[in-house]
Design a protein around this motif. Structure first.
Motif, PDB file in Angstrom:
ATOM      1  N   TRP A 151     -66.045  14.549   4.205  1.00  0.00           N
ATOM      2  CA  TRP A 151     -65.880  15.850   4.841  1.00  0.00           C
ATOM      3  C   TRP A 151     -65.725  15.672   6.338  1.00  0.00           C
ATOM      4  CZ3 TRP A 151     -66.170  20.473   2.012  1.00  0.00           C
ATOM      5  CH2 TRP A 151     -66.498  20.315   0.660  1.00  0.00           C
ATOM      6  N   GLY A 152     -64.856  16.461   6.926  1.00  0.00           N
ATOM      7  CA  GLY A 152     -64.771  16.542   8.371  1.00  0.00           C
ATOM      8  C   GLY A 152     -65.655  17.692   8.810  1.00  0.00           C
ATOM      9  N   PHE A 153     -65.939  17.760  10.086  1.00  0.00           N
ATOM     10  CA  PHE A 153     -66.716  18.907  10.545  1.00  0.00           C
ATOM     11  C   PHE A 153     -66.332  19.290  11.956  1.00  0.00           C
ATOM     12  CE2 PHE A 153     -69.194  15.630  12.510  1.00  0.00           C
ATOM     13  CZ  PHE A 153     -69.986  16.197  13.489  1.00  0.00           C
ATOM     14  N   ALA A 154     -66.596  20.539  12.257  1.00  0.00           N
ATOM     15  CA  ALA A 154     -66.343  21.075  13.593  1.00  0.00           C
ATOM     16  C   ALA A 154     -67.644  21.656  14.107  1.00  0.00           C
ATOM     17  CB  ALA A 154     -65.261  22.142  13.529  1.00  0.00           C
ATOM     18  N   SER A 155     -67.999  21.291  15.330  1.00  0.00           N
ATOM     19  CA  SER A 155     -69.214  21.804  15.967  1.00  0.00           C
ATOM     20  C   SER A 155     -68.911  23.136  16.633  1.00  0.00           C
ATOM     21  CB  SER A 155     -69.727  20.836  17.031  1.00  0.00           C
ATOM     22  OG  SER A 155     -70.175  19.655  16.437  1.00  0.00           O
ATOM     23  N   TYR A 156     -69.921  24.001  16.658  1.00  0.00           N
ATOM     24  CA  TYR A 156     -69.782  25.300  17.314  1.00  0.00           C
ATOM     25  C   TYR A 156     -70.225  25.186  18.762  1.00  0.00           C
ATOM     26  CZ  TYR A 156     -70.315  30.198  18.426  1.00  0.00           C
ATOM     27  OH  TYR A 156     -70.210  31.429  19.020  1.00  0.00           O
ATOM     28  N   TYR A 157     -69.446  25.766  19.655  1.00  0.00           N
ATOM     29  CA  TYR A 157     -69.774  25.796  21.079  1.00  0.00           C
ATOM     30  C   TYR A 157     -69.924  27.243  21.514  1.00  0.00           C
ATOM     31  CZ  TYR A 157     -68.798  20.883  21.001  1.00  0.00           C
ATOM     32  OH  TYR A 157     -68.854  19.543  20.702  1.00  0.00           O
ATOM     33  N   ALA A 158     -71.170  27.646  21.767  1.00  0.00           N
ATOM     34  CA  ALA A 158     -71.475  29.037  22.087  1.00  0.00           C
ATOM     35  C   ALA A 158     -70.790  29.491  23.369  1.00  0.00           C
ATOM     36  CB  ALA A 158     -72.981  29.241  22.195  1.00  0.00           C
ATOM     37  N   GLY A 159     -70.716  28.613  24.376  1.00  0.00           N
ATOM     38  CA  GLY A 159     -70.109  28.990  25.645  1.00  0.00           C
ATOM     39  C   GLY A 159     -68.670  29.459  25.506  1.00  0.00           C
ATOM     40  N   SER A 160     -67.954  28.891  24.555  1.00  0.00           N
ATOM     41  CA  SER A 160     -66.561  29.271  24.341  1.00  0.00           C
ATOM     42  C   SER A 160     -66.387  30.050  23.037  1.00  0.00           C
ATOM     43  CB  SER A 160     -65.672  28.029  24.318  1.00  0.00           C
ATOM     44  OG  SER A 160     -66.091  27.147  23.288  1.00  0.00           O
ATOM     45  N   ASP A 161     -67.480  30.230  22.291  1.00  0.00           N
ATOM     46  CA  ASP A 161     -67.463  30.966  21.016  1.00  0.00           C
ATOM     47  C   ASP A 161     -66.377  30.439  20.078  1.00  0.00           C
ATOM     48  OD1 ASP A 161     -68.456  32.846  19.202  1.00  0.00           O
ATOM     49  OD2 ASP A 161     -66.942  34.324  19.788  1.00  0.00           O
ATOM     50  N   ARG A 162     -66.349  29.119  19.922  1.00  0.00           N
ATOM     51  CA  ARG A 162     -65.355  28.517  19.023  1.00  0.00           C
ATOM     52  C   ARG A 162     -65.892  27.220  18.427  1.00  0.00           C
ATOM     53  NH1 ARG A 162     -60.971  25.441  22.750  1.00  0.00           N
ATOM     54  NH2 ARG A 162     -62.471  24.700  24.269  1.00  0.00           N
ATOM     55  N   TYR A 163     -65.189  26.755  17.401  1.00  0.00           N
ATOM     56  CA  TYR A 163     -65.486  25.486  16.755  1.00  0.00           C
ATOM     57  C   TYR A 163     -64.479  24.445  17.221  1.00  0.00           C
ATOM     58  CZ  TYR A 163     -68.394  28.131  13.495  1.00  0.00           C
ATOM     59  OH  TYR A 163     -69.355  28.919  12.942  1.00  0.00           O
ATOM     60  N   GLU A 164     -64.949  23.212  17.418  1.00  0.00           N
ATOM     61  CA  GLU A 164     -64.055  22.113  17.782  1.00  0.00           C
ATOM     62  C   GLU A 164     -64.324  20.926  16.871  1.00  0.00           C
ATOM     63  OE1 GLU A 164     -63.774  21.023  21.862  1.00  0.00           O
ATOM     64  OE2 GLU A 164     -63.856  23.104  22.533  1.00  0.00           O
ATOM     65  N   ASP A 165     -63.253  20.262  16.421  1.00  0.00           N
ATOM     66  CA  ASP A 165     -63.409  19.077  15.577  1.00  0.00           C
ATOM     67  C   ASP A 165     -64.319  18.076  16.275  1.00  0.00           C
ATOM     68  OD1 ASP A 165     -61.823  20.112  13.600  1.00  0.00           O
ATOM     69  OD2 ASP A 165     -60.022  19.059  14.235  1.00  0.00           O
ATOM     70  N   SER A 166     -65.175  17.432  15.491  1.00  0.00           N
ATOM     71  CA  SER A 166     -66.152  16.489  16.038  1.00  0.00           C
ATOM     72  C   SER A 166     -66.097  15.167  15.300  1.00  0.00           C
ATOM     73  CB  SER A 166     -67.564  17.068  15.904  1.00  0.00           C
ATOM     74  OG  SER A 166     -67.686  18.250  16.643  1.00  0.00           O
ATOM     75  N   LEU A 167     -66.619  14.149  15.941  1.00  0.00           N
ATOM     76  CA  LEU A 167     -66.760  12.829  15.334  1.00  0.00           C
ATOM     77  C   LEU A 167     -68.235  12.570  15.060  1.00  0.00           C
ATOM     78  CD1 LEU A 167     -64.453  10.724  17.688  1.00  0.00           C
ATOM     79  CD2 LEU A 167     -63.904  11.623  15.425  1.00  0.00           C
ATOM     80  N   LEU A 168     -68.490  11.791  14.038  1.00  0.00           N
ATOM     81  CA  LEU A 168     -69.854  11.349  13.769  1.00  0.00           C
ATOM     82  C   LEU A 168     -70.250  10.285  14.786  1.00  0.00           C
ATOM     83  CD1 LEU A 168     -69.515  11.095   9.912  1.00  0.00           C
ATOM     84  CD2 LEU A 168     -70.833  12.797  11.190  1.00  0.00           C
ATOM     85  N   PRO A 169     -71.537   9.995  14.939  1.00  0.00           N
ATOM     86  CA  PRO A 169     -71.963   8.948  15.874  1.00  0.00           C
ATOM     87  C   PRO A 169     -71.312   7.586  15.602  1.00  0.00           C
ATOM     88  CG  PRO A 169     -73.846  10.251  15.234  1.00  0.00           C
ATOM     89  CD  PRO A 169     -72.683  10.701  14.376  1.00  0.00           C
ATOM     90  N   THR A 170     -70.865   7.366  14.377  1.00  0.00           N
ATOM     91  CA  THR A 170     -70.180   6.115  14.030  1.00  0.00           C
ATOM     92  C   THR A 170     -68.756   6.072  14.572  1.00  0.00           C
ATOM     93  OG1 THR A 170     -69.356   7.057  11.972  1.00  0.00           O
ATOM     94  CG2 THR A 170     -71.488   5.906  11.875  1.00  0.00           C
ATOM     95  N   GLY A 171     -68.258   7.215  15.058  1.00  0.00           N
ATOM     96  CA  GLY A 171     -66.886   7.313  15.530  1.00  0.00           C
ATOM     97  C   GLY A 171     -65.927   7.812  14.472  1.00  0.00           C
TER      98      GLY A 171
END
Length: 68
Positions: free
Chosen positions: A25-45
């Motif tokens: 699964w891919g995931f997108a983190s939520y950023y409250a300051g911009s009220d949007r989701y952005e694609d994210s990477l896991l700590p492994t890259g």
């Protein structure tokens, strides 16, 4: 996904995106300051992993106390 904090506040964390297999699964983190989701990477890259990997990463980003 959302988290409910001890004081009842609800915090948006992330959303999951199917990546072609039950454990990928891919995931997108939520950023409250911009009220949007952005694609994210896991700590492994990696851009994909298990839902548990994504949830662990999102919780660390949004709920962990900053280092002092």
């Amino acid at each position: 996904m959302e988290a409910e904090l001890a004081d009842g506040e609800r915090v948006k964390l992330m959303r999951l995106r199917y990546a072609g297999a039950a454990n990928r699964w891919g995931f997108a983190s939520y950023y409250a300051g911009s009220d949007r989701y952005e694609d994210s990477l896991l700590p492994t890259g990696s851009p994909t992993g298990t839902p548990a990997d994504a949830l662990d990463c999102a919780c660390r980003l949004h709920l962990a106390a900053p280092d002092t």
